[in-house]
Design a protein around this motif. Sequence first.
Motif, mmCIF file in Angstrom:
data_model
loop_
_atom_site.group_PDB
_atom_site.id
_atom_site.type_symbol
_atom_site.label_atom_id
_atom_site.label_comp_id
_atom_site.label_asym_id
_atom_site.label_seq_id
_atom_site.Cartn_x
_atom_site.Cartn_y
_atom_site.Cartn_z
ATOM 1 N N VAL A 96 -3.146 5.224 -2.126
ATOM 2 C CA VAL A 96 -3.572 6.299 -3.017
ATOM 3 C C VAL A 96 -2.397 6.646 -3.936
ATOM 4 O O VAL A 96 -1.302 6.971 -3.463
ATOM 5 N N TRP A 97 -2.633 6.574 -5.252
ATOM 6 C CA TRP A 97 -1.588 6.846 -6.230
ATOM 7 C C TRP A 97 -1.261 8.331 -6.277
ATOM 8 O O TRP A 97 -2.137 9.178 -6.123
ATOM 9 N N GLY A 98 0.003 8.639 -6.553
ATOM 10 C CA GLY A 98 0.460 10.010 -6.741
ATOM 11 C C GLY A 98 0.370 10.397 -8.204
ATOM 12 O O GLY A 98 -0.359 9.782 -8.993
ATOM 13 N N GLU A 99 1.142 11.405 -8.598
ATOM 14 C CA GLU A 99 1.162 11.877 -9.974
ATOM 15 C C GLU A 99 2.167 11.060 -10.786
ATOM 16 O O GLU A 99 3.297 10.854 -10.361
ATOM 17 N N GLU A 100 1.743 10.604 -11.966
ATOM 18 C CA GLU A 100 2.610 9.802 -12.838
ATOM 19 C C GLU A 100 3.752 10.629 -13.395
ATOM 20 O O GLU A 100 3.600 11.812 -13.671
ATOM 21 N N GLN A 101 4.870 9.954 -13.572
ATOM 22 C CA GLN A 101 6.001 10.512 -14.317
ATOM 23 C C GLN A 101 6.204 9.601 -15.520
ATOM 24 O O GLN A 101 6.338 8.392 -15.368
ATOM 25 N N ARG A 102 6.208 10.170 -16.717
ATOM 26 C CA ARG A 102 6.360 9.382 -17.946
ATOM 27 C C ARG A 102 7.729 9.627 -18.554
ATOM 28 O O ARG A 102 8.131 10.773 -18.724
ATOM 29 N N GLU A 103 8.403 8.545 -18.887
ATOM 30 C CA GLU A 103 9.714 8.613 -19.528
ATOM 31 C C GLU A 103 9.571 8.084 -20.954
ATOM 32 O O GLU A 103 8.900 7.081 -21.190
ATOM 33 N N HIS A 104 10.215 8.752 -21.877
ATOM 34 C CA HIS A 104 10.073 8.372 -23.282
ATOM 35 C C HIS A 104 11.196 7.480 -23.777
ATOM 36 O O HIS A 104 11.110 6.932 -24.871
ATOM 37 N N GLU B 182 0.802 -1.219 0.000
ATOM 38 C CA GLU B 182 0.000 0.000 0.000
ATOM 39 C C GLU B 182 0.838 1.274 0.000
ATOM 40 O O GLU B 182 0.324 2.360 -0.231
ATOM 41 N N ASN B 183 2.134 1.150 0.290
ATOM 42 C CA ASN B 183 3.028 2.301 0.403
ATOM 43 C C ASN B 183 4.284 2.058 -0.431
ATOM 44 O O ASN B 183 5.225 1.407 0.022
ATOM 45 N N LEU B 184 4.252 2.565 -1.657
ATOM 46 C CA LEU B 184 5.310 2.308 -2.628
ATOM 47 C C LEU B 184 6.106 3.584 -2.902
ATOM 48 O O LEU B 184 5.522 4.608 -3.264
ATOM 49 N N LEU B 185 7.415 3.501 -2.753
ATOM 50 C CA LEU B 185 8.276 4.622 -3.112
ATOM 51 C C LEU B 185 8.358 4.737 -4.623
ATOM 52 O O LEU B 185 8.468 5.842 -5.148
ATOM 53 N N LEU B 186 8.325 3.570 -5.297
ATOM 54 C CA LEU B 186 8.430 3.572 -6.745
ATOM 55 C C LEU B 186 7.663 2.402 -7.347
ATOM 56 O O LEU B 186 7.867 1.251 -6.960
ATOM 57 N N HIS B 187 6.795 2.721 -8.290
ATOM 58 C CA HIS B 187 6.149 1.725 -9.152
ATOM 59 C C HIS B 187 6.712 2.002 -10.543
ATOM 60 O O HIS B 187 6.370 3.018 -11.159
ATOM 61 N N ARG C 31 8.739 10.379 -2.464
ATOM 62 C CA ARG C 31 7.630 11.204 -1.970
ATOM 63 C C ARG C 31 7.144 10.784 -0.591
ATOM 64 O O ARG C 31 6.390 11.509 0.047
ATOM 65 N N LEU C 32 7.527 9.597 -0.135
ATOM 66 C CA LEU C 32 7.082 9.093 1.165
ATOM 67 C C LEU C 32 8.239 9.137 2.147
ATOM 68 O O LEU C 32 9.389 9.042 1.761
ATOM 69 N N SER C 33 7.912 9.201 3.397
ATOM 70 C CA SER C 33 8.922 9.110 4.439
ATOM 71 C C SER C 33 9.228 7.630 4.654
ATOM 72 O O SER C 33 8.349 6.856 5.037
ATOM 73 N N ALA C 34 10.459 7.239 4.358
ATOM 74 C CA ALA C 34 10.846 5.838 4.537
ATOM 75 C C ALA C 34 12.324 5.764 4.877
ATOM 76 O O ALA C 34 13.146 6.339 4.172
ATOM 77 N N LYS C 35 12.645 5.058 5.951
ATOM 78 C CA LYS C 35 14.047 4.883 6.311
ATOM 79 C C LYS C 35 14.672 3.746 5.529
ATOM 80 O O LYS C 35 15.873 3.738 5.287
#
Length: 135
Positions: free
Chosen positions: A69-77, A41-46, A113-117
Amino acid sequence: MEGQVVVVSNLHVKPGQSIEVKGCISARCTDFAITLGKDPENLLLHFNPRFDLPGVTNKIICNSRENNVWGEEQREHVFPFERGSHTEVSFKYEKWKINILLPSGSWFTFPVRLSAKVISYLSLKNLELKCLKIE
């Protein structure tokens, strides 16, 4: 095999460490995904390269998810992936970003975007795992 999922938990990857994933992409898959985070449920990166999904062809989509809850997508070409081939992707975890090294030698960053140690969860979808290396 389409729909195949591998989950690795109880990792302890700290900022400054890298995760290298080697795998085989199915000849028939429409996309594959590598996710890194605290838990599902808490992903730093998908990290989601998409070959052919409605509206998205040959693009890498990255996102984060906090409390499901999903954040804003980043698209790479840049898209160095081929169906039916072996691939290797490296993720260098920094405190505020993840550097992603693609098989072509090109790289890009995605913000943490998340707080993660630590990164304690990794999952793979539609990618047959050949090797997982943490440094």
